[in-house]
Design a protein around this motif. Structure first.
Motif, mmCIF file in Angstrom:
data_model
loop_
_atom_site.group_PDB
_atom_site.id
_atom_site.type_symbol
_atom_site.label_atom_id
_atom_site.label_comp_id
_atom_site.label_asym_id
_atom_site.label_seq_id
_atom_site.Cartn_x
_atom_site.Cartn_y
_atom_site.Cartn_z
ATOM 1 N N PRO A 2 0.959 -1.206 -0.105
ATOM 2 C CA PRO A 2 -0.370 -0.046 -0.295
ATOM 3 C C PRO A 2 0.603 0.843 0.002
ATOM 4 C CG PRO A 2 -0.093 -0.890 2.026
ATOM 5 C CD PRO A 2 0.327 -1.545 1.838
ATOM 6 N N ILE A 4 1.316 5.039 1.191
ATOM 7 C CA ILE A 4 1.343 5.926 2.331
ATOM 8 C C ILE A 4 1.428 7.592 1.831
ATOM 9 C CG2 ILE A 4 1.218 6.770 4.490
ATOM 10 C CD1 ILE A 4 2.098 3.509 4.941
ATOM 11 N N GLU A 8 -0.926 11.306 4.956
ATOM 12 C CA GLU A 8 -1.250 10.604 5.691
ATOM 13 C C GLU A 8 -0.170 10.449 7.117
ATOM 14 O OE1 GLU A 8 -3.078 6.619 4.850
ATOM 15 O OE2 GLU A 8 -2.817 7.544 2.923
ATOM 16 N N TRP A 19 -6.038 7.979 12.272
ATOM 17 C CA TRP A 19 -5.212 7.311 10.614
ATOM 18 C C TRP A 19 -5.795 5.662 11.073
ATOM 19 C CZ3 TRP A 19 -2.424 3.578 10.238
ATOM 20 C CH2 TRP A 19 -1.830 3.357 9.359
ATOM 21 N N TRP A 20 -5.464 5.336 12.122
ATOM 22 C CA TRP A 20 -6.012 3.748 12.416
ATOM 23 C C TRP A 20 -6.894 3.683 11.636
ATOM 24 C CZ3 TRP A 20 -9.610 0.640 14.258
ATOM 25 C CH2 TRP A 20 -9.559 -1.265 14.443
ATOM 26 N N ARG A 22 -9.047 5.423 9.735
ATOM 27 C CA ARG A 22 -9.966 5.761 8.951
ATOM 28 C C ARG A 22 -8.969 5.167 7.583
ATOM 29 N NH1 ARG A 22 -9.848 11.294 5.108
ATOM 30 N NH2 ARG A 22 -10.270 11.888 6.568
ATOM 31 N N ARG A 23 -8.084 4.584 7.793
ATOM 32 C CA ARG A 23 -6.875 3.530 6.905
ATOM 33 C C ARG A 23 -7.304 1.602 7.109
ATOM 34 N NH1 ARG A 23 -3.116 4.027 2.902
ATOM 35 N NH2 ARG A 23 -2.115 2.127 2.215
#
Length: 75
Positions: A2, A4, A8, A19-20, A22-23
């Motif tokens: 992925p 980043i 981010e 962040w966690w 959302r991602r």
């Protein structure tokens, strides 16, 4: 693998949990509508600032032109 993005990384540094969420969890933060309204308002403000700067420069040019006309008329 992925990708980043730098934004981010900034989000992770500011709040790793956000962040966690959302991602990894796929949840979007609340307030999307407020952000959209804010974007529109910022764009409107930016146009107003640009217009006022243009008016300022026009005023300076007219002032200089008026002074030059007075100098020419004085002679």
């Amino acid at each position: 693998m992925p990708v980043i993005r730098a934004s981010e990384v900034g989000e992770f540094v500011f709040c790793a949990r956000a962040w966690w969420l959302r991602r990894v969890a796929g949840q979007e933060p609340a307030g999307h509508e407020r952000r959209a309204v804010g974007i529109v308002r910022h764009a409107r403000h930016g146009r107003a600032v640009a217009l006022s700067q243009g008016a300022w420069w026009l005023g300076i040019a007219l002032l200089i032109g008026g002074v030059l006309l007075l100098v020419v008329a004085w002679q």
